[in-house]
Enzyme design. Sequence first.
Site, PDB file in Angstrom:
ATOM      1  N   ARG A  22       1.443  -6.759   2.755  1.00  0.00           N
ATOM      2  CA  ARG A  22       0.032  -6.522   3.087  1.00  0.00           C
ATOM      3  C   ARG A  22      -0.700  -5.934   1.896  1.00  0.00           C
ATOM      4  O   ARG A  22      -1.864  -6.208   1.676  1.00  0.00           O
ATOM      5  CB  ARG A  22      -0.067  -5.592   4.295  1.00  0.00           C
ATOM      6  CG  ARG A  22       0.266  -6.314   5.585  1.00  0.00           C
ATOM      7  CD  ARG A  22       0.201  -5.364   6.707  1.00  0.00           C
ATOM      8  NE  ARG A  22       1.456  -4.606   6.639  1.00  0.00           N
ATOM      9  CZ  ARG A  22       1.876  -3.775   7.550  1.00  0.00           C
ATOM     10  NH1 ARG A  22       1.164  -3.539   8.606  1.00  0.00           N
ATOM     11  NH2 ARG A  22       3.018  -3.150   7.424  1.00  0.00           N
ATOM     12  N   VAL A  23      -0.004  -5.133   1.107  1.00  0.00           N
ATOM     13  CA  VAL A  23      -0.623  -4.549  -0.075  1.00  0.00           C
ATOM     14  C   VAL A  23      -0.977  -5.652  -1.070  1.00  0.00           C
ATOM     15  O   VAL A  23      -2.073  -5.704  -1.599  1.00  0.00           O
ATOM     16  CB  VAL A  23       0.303  -3.503  -0.729  1.00  0.00           C
ATOM     17  CG1 VAL A  23      -0.297  -2.996  -2.029  1.00  0.00           C
ATOM     18  CG2 VAL A  23       0.559  -2.351   0.232  1.00  0.00           C
TER      19      VAL A  23
END
Length: 157
Positions: A22-23
């Site tokens: 997600r980062v």
Amino acid sequence: MESNLFNSGVRPAINAGISVSRVGGAAQTKAIKQVAGKLRLDLAQFRELEAFAQFASDLDQATKNQLLRGEKLTEVLKQPQYNPLSVAEQVTILFAANEGILDDVANTDINKFKKEWFAYLNTNLSDLATRLNDGSKLEDTDKAQLKEALKNFKKTF
């Protein structure tokens, strides 16, 4: 990270089929997100087929084509160490791969194609390159312009 991908020049050396971040997704520009989704799926399918094909002696044409496409996508992702690509260069070469523009370019010619395309892009489409480098997404007009430019470039390649 997978060492065999890293050693073959793929950067980043991730397995698209099992890597989720997600980062990383949050750090991508809008244009990268637009072109990377299909690439991720194609590479995941390629890795699965590649493992299967090692044990298969008779492959149908569709499977062979998908393996060739996966090899081409892998070549597109390779880049020399200490030579990062701009966002515009990344977006446009991934766009070209996704649109099938590189399908008839030999894998051995992909690096030459990329080098010459990036020079063409920065000379002839500098406005688009600037917008992409600034984080803009690919609008429909940009996609049409890019597709036309890639076809024109390919005639001279």
